[in-house]
Enzyme design. Structure first.
Site, PDB file in Angstrom:
ATOM      1  N   MET A  30     -15.274 -45.313 -14.074  1.00  0.00           N
ATOM      2  CA  MET A  30     -14.392 -44.588 -14.994  1.00  0.00           C
ATOM      3  C   MET A  30     -14.031 -45.464 -16.192  1.00  0.00           C
ATOM      4  SD  MET A  30     -12.115 -42.030 -12.716  1.00  0.00           S
ATOM      5  CE  MET A  30     -10.871 -43.163 -12.169  1.00  0.00           C
ATOM      6  N   LEU A  33     -13.736 -51.555 -18.065  1.00  0.00           N
ATOM      7  CA  LEU A  33     -14.498 -52.360 -17.110  1.00  0.00           C
ATOM      8  C   LEU A  33     -13.904 -53.761 -16.919  1.00  0.00           C
ATOM      9  CD1 LEU A  33     -18.046 -51.313 -18.365  1.00  0.00           C
ATOM     10  CD2 LEU A  33     -16.726 -50.349 -16.459  1.00  0.00           C
ATOM     11  N   HIS A  37     -16.190 -54.173 -11.682  1.00  0.00           N
ATOM     12  CA  HIS A  37     -17.313 -53.367 -12.175  1.00  0.00           C
ATOM     13  C   HIS A  37     -18.519 -54.255 -12.489  1.00  0.00           C
ATOM     14  CE1 HIS A  37     -13.726 -50.897 -13.592  1.00  0.00           C
ATOM     15  NE2 HIS A  37     -14.361 -50.037 -12.821  1.00  0.00           N
ATOM     16  N   GLN A  61     -10.830 -35.435 -10.186  1.00  0.00           N
ATOM     17  CA  GLN A  61     -10.350 -36.266  -9.081  1.00  0.00           C
ATOM     18  C   GLN A  61      -8.901 -36.698  -9.264  1.00  0.00           C
ATOM     19  OE1 GLN A  61     -13.575 -39.158  -9.862  1.00  0.00           O
ATOM     20  NE2 GLN A  61     -12.075 -40.746  -9.457  1.00  0.00           N
ATOM     21  N   LYS A 149     -13.765 -52.101  -2.751  1.00  0.00           N
ATOM     22  CA  LYS A 149     -12.370 -51.912  -3.150  1.00  0.00           C
ATOM     23  C   LYS A 149     -11.920 -50.512  -2.742  1.00  0.00           C
ATOM     24  CE  LYS A 149      -8.593 -51.735  -5.766  1.00  0.00           C
ATOM     25  NZ  LYS A 149      -8.645 -50.617  -6.629  1.00  0.00           N
TER      26      LYS A 149
HETATM   27  P1  AMP Z   1     -13.486 -47.011 -11.008  1.00  0.00           P
HETATM   28  O1  AMP Z   1     -13.882 -47.253 -12.436  1.00  0.00           O
HETATM   29  O2  AMP Z   1     -12.133 -47.535 -10.655  1.00  0.00           O
HETATM   30  O3  AMP Z   1     -13.736 -45.589 -10.573  1.00  0.00           O
HETATM   31  O4  AMP Z   1     -14.483 -47.900 -10.140  1.00  0.00           O
HETATM   32  C1  AMP Z   1     -15.870 -47.796 -10.298  1.00  0.00           C
HETATM   33  C2  AMP Z   1     -16.546 -48.581  -9.220  1.00  0.00           C
HETATM   34  O5  AMP Z   1     -16.127 -49.942  -9.303  1.00  0.00           O
HETATM   35  C3  AMP Z   1     -16.188 -48.102  -7.812  1.00  0.00           C
HETATM   36  O6  AMP Z   1     -17.351 -48.150  -7.001  1.00  0.00           O
HETATM   37  C4  AMP Z   1     -15.163 -49.098  -7.374  1.00  0.00           C
HETATM   38  O7  AMP Z   1     -15.111 -49.255  -5.971  1.00  0.00           O
HETATM   39  C5  AMP Z   1     -15.683 -50.358  -8.032  1.00  0.00           C
HETATM   40  N1  AMP Z   1     -14.598 -51.328  -8.141  1.00  0.00           N
HETATM   41  C6  AMP Z   1     -13.391 -51.162  -8.749  1.00  0.00           C
HETATM   42  N2  AMP Z   1     -12.620 -52.254  -8.574  1.00  0.00           N
HETATM   43  C7  AMP Z   1     -13.352 -53.130  -7.837  1.00  0.00           C
HETATM   44  C8  AMP Z   1     -13.114 -54.430  -7.310  1.00  0.00           C
HETATM   45  N3  AMP Z   1     -11.968 -55.070  -7.496  1.00  0.00           N
HETATM   46  N4  AMP Z   1     -14.093 -55.004  -6.593  1.00  0.00           N
HETATM   47  C9  AMP Z   1     -15.274 -54.367  -6.369  1.00  0.00           C
HETATM   48  N5  AMP Z   1     -15.555 -53.148  -6.840  1.00  0.00           N
HETATM   49  C10 AMP Z   1     -14.613 -52.528  -7.561  1.00  0.00           C
END
Ligand code: AMP
Length: 312
Positions: A30, A33, A37, A61, A149
């Site tokens: 989303m 970054l 990410h 969502q 996460k």
């Molecule tokens: P988001 O942009 O929050 O929807 O996250 C996108 C992807 O990045 C998802 O697969 C999350 O699980 C992963 N992600 C977000 N934060 C972390 C983190 N601290 N460590 C590992 N992966 C992450």
């Protein structure tokens, strides 16, 4: 790096890559970054020939009253990060491109979505699985990288891909933390200084749990109690849930064996934060056994020594 906004462009670029014999690695995000990410992009870069990152703040969502409007955005910064990580294609669709009209189709994964975050956000996972199914369909056969996460999201998306025979291999990647243990999250940007300090209690709770497990604790109620007490000691935090569940079925367990997920969600001010750790017990049926191997997965910057489990 190419930036595309149209579904058709994204589909064609992925198709062409495969036709040229290249494997496709997909990293759905989303945006806004951060290093979490980036770790997914690096994993994709290592394992795939053509790396695609998607930036889409998916309205479906978010429930009414959640932070959709306030969700941080930085498209230019995100493009720079993606470029620096060697991403080949950045897909940044508008909401109207992904949902030209209100969808009548929802992908729902039963059971796995009922507890944990699903209990407090009952419409959330349907939004996630529906948009991820769309992204999988647009990208076509690929490896897709998700962070631990969001451990429940990873379990749910993995099950969706299996149940629907999607030509996508879902890969779970380690949780990335700040130096003080706080799990990296876009939502950390909402936190004031005191709230940010309070947020360290989540990782502290997991470290305490890891230390007790290394000492031989196998009672899920005790583990849950450690989390509850640690969060309660921090007045700025309100516990949403502390759960000790099977790592695959996400059903609560009473004894720790096999793969166990300890998951926490709290509210700090208006911000909701989640964290988790996965523990794997070898010799699952032996119950409490000092010789069992214990692996405390506390992310890349919390070493096992931090977790008190230098034995694994
Ligand atoms: P988001 O942009 O929050 O929807 O996250 C996108 C992807 O990045 C998802 O697969 C999350 O699980 C992963 N992600 C977000 N934060 C972390 C983190 N601290 N460590 C590992 N992966 C992450």
């Amino acid at each position: 790096m190419r930036i595309v906004t149209r579904v058709a462009e994204m589909r064609t670029a992925c198709d062409e890559a495969r036709r040229a014999g290249r494997t496709v690695g997909l990293v759905p995000t989303m945006g806004f970054l951060h290093a979490g990410h980036r770790s997914l992009m690096r994993a994709a870069r290592e394992e795939c020939d053509f790396v695609v990152v998607t930036l889409f703040v998916n309205p479906s969502q978010f429930a009414p009253g959640e932070d959709l409007g306030a969700y941080p955005r930085d498209p230019e910064g995100d493009a720079a990060v993606s470029r620096a990580e060697g991403v080949d294609l950045l897909f940044t669709p508008m909401v109207e491109e992904m949902y030209p009209e209100p969808g009548r189709t929802t992908v729902h994964v039963d059971g796995l979505t009922a507890r944990l975050c699903g209990a407090s956000r009952p419409t959330h996972f349907d939004g996630v699985t529906t948009v991820v199914a769309k992204l999988f369909s647009i990208a076509g056969p690929c490896r897709a990288y998700f962070g631990r996460k969001d451990a429940q999201q990873l379990a749910v998306v993995t099950r969706m891909a299996t149940d629907l025979n999607l030509a996508v291999t879902v890969i779970g990647c380690p949780l990335v933390r700040e130096a003080d243990g706080v799990a990296l999250s876009t939502r950390n940007a909402y936190l004031g200084a005191e709230e940010r300090e309070a947020a360290t209690a989540l990782a502290r709770a997991l470290r305490r749990v890891a230390a007790e497990i290394v000492e031989g604790e196998r009672d899920a109620a005790v583990v849950r109690g450690i989390v509850i007490d640690t969060i309660a000691s921090q007045p700025l935090l309100t516990l949403d849930y502390a759960e000790v569940v099977d790592g695959v079925s996400l059903e609560p367990v009473t004894r720790l064996s096999g793969t166990v997920l300890v998951a926490i969600a709290v509210k700090v001010g208006r911000t909701r934060l989640i964290d988790n750790a996965t523990f794997t017990f070898e010799g699952a049926d032996k119950g409490v056994d000092e010789d069992d191997g214990v692996i405390a997965d506390l992310g890349s910057t919390c070493s096992r020594a931090d977790a008190g489990s230098g034995d694994s």
